[in-house]
Write a protein that holds these residues in place. Sequence first.
Motif, short mmCIF file in Angstrom:
data_model
loop_
_atom_site.label_atom_id
_atom_site.label_comp_id
_atom_site.label_asym_id
_atom_site.label_seq_id
_atom_site.Cartn_x
_atom_site.Cartn_y
_atom_site.Cartn_z
N ARG A 10 66.04 64.59 -31.15
CA ARG A 10 66.34 63.18 -30.92
C ARG A 10 65.06 62.36 -30.93
NH1 ARG A 10 71.31 62.36 -26.62
NH2 ARG A 10 72.76 63.70 -27.73
N ARG A 11 65.20 61.10 -31.30
CA ARG A 11 64.12 60.12 -31.23
C ARG A 11 64.58 59.04 -30.27
NH1 ARG A 11 62.38 63.90 -33.21
NH2 ARG A 11 61.44 64.19 -35.25
N VAL A 13 63.92 55.32 -28.32
CA VAL A 13 63.28 54.01 -28.34
C VAL A 13 63.60 53.33 -27.03
CG1 VAL A 13 63.28 51.73 -29.43
CG2 VAL A 13 63.51 53.80 -30.85
N VAL A 35 63.80 49.12 -37.51
CA VAL A 35 63.99 50.56 -37.68
C VAL A 35 62.85 51.11 -38.55
CG1 VAL A 35 65.49 52.37 -38.58
CG2 VAL A 35 66.49 50.35 -37.45
N LEU A 39 63.27 57.07 -38.35
CA LEU A 39 64.66 56.99 -37.91
C LEU A 39 65.64 56.86 -39.08
CD1 LEU A 39 64.44 54.59 -34.82
CD2 LEU A 39 64.41 57.09 -34.87
N ASN A 40 65.11 56.75 -40.30
CA ASN A 40 65.97 56.55 -41.48
C ASN A 40 67.04 57.64 -41.57
OD1 ASN A 40 66.56 55.10 -43.99
ND2 ASN A 40 65.99 57.04 -44.95
N MET A 42 69.29 58.41 -39.42
CA MET A 42 69.76 58.91 -38.13
C MET A 42 70.90 58.03 -37.62
SD MET A 42 66.46 60.14 -35.97
CE MET A 42 65.84 61.81 -36.22
N ASP A 115 74.85 54.41 -37.80
CA ASP A 115 73.74 54.89 -38.62
C ASP A 115 72.74 53.77 -38.91
OD1 ASP A 115 76.11 53.98 -40.14
OD2 ASP A 115 74.78 54.16 -41.87
N THR A 118 65.77 52.50 -42.73
CA THR A 118 64.47 51.84 -42.61
C THR A 118 64.57 50.36 -42.95
OG1 THR A 118 63.41 53.91 -43.26
CG2 THR A 118 62.07 51.91 -43.41
N GLU A 142 68.91 56.28 -28.15
CA GLU A 142 68.60 57.63 -28.64
C GLU A 142 69.24 57.81 -30.00
OE1 GLU A 142 69.15 60.90 -25.90
OE2 GLU A 142 68.98 59.53 -24.19
N PHE A 143 68.44 58.33 -30.93
CA PHE A 143 68.89 58.57 -32.30
C PHE A 143 68.80 60.05 -32.63
CE2 PHE A 143 67.35 54.25 -32.03
CZ PHE A 143 68.31 53.52 -32.72
N GLN A 144 69.71 60.50 -33.47
CA GLN A 144 69.68 61.90 -33.90
C GLN A 144 70.11 61.98 -35.35
OE1 GLN A 144 71.87 64.40 -31.22
NE2 GLN A 144 70.92 66.24 -31.94
#
Length: 144
Positions: A10-11, A13, A35, A39-40, A42, A115, A118, A142-144
């Motif tokens: 996960r990323r 932010v 973005v 994160l592209n 995700m 979703d 970028t 949170e992004f995945q």
Amino acid sequence: GEGSASSSNRRVVQALVFGFATATATGDGKYYFRVPSPLNGMSLVAVAANVIDAGTTNATNIDIARCAATTAGAICTGTGASIADMLGSNITIDSGENDTATAAAAAVIDTANDDVTTGQVLRIDVDAVSIIPATGLIVTLEFQ
């Protein structure tokens, strides 16, 4: 992948939407986040929020709008395909509470609009605040 319990890929932010001593207030575009390329592709998989000093009487409600990447003009204006709400149900901090973890109604991510790519801009909107407003607002994505 999606639905996985693992958070290792996960990323996260965090956005400081209102300074720690600043009263929350309603309105669109209280914070903007571009973005970045890591994160592209995700998806938004979790959201949370916290205030420093709890507000009382009524909840604080936060929404996230995903805006199309643009090279000119005003970002996050207009309607239709250029802007989508990423949440089906808003992030809520209940009256007298500091965190969404204890909210009576959990935020729901709209999987049709989760979703990111970028260059898109995520706009944090505050749709409602407590009558005696909270101070400080931190939103975690949170992004995945």
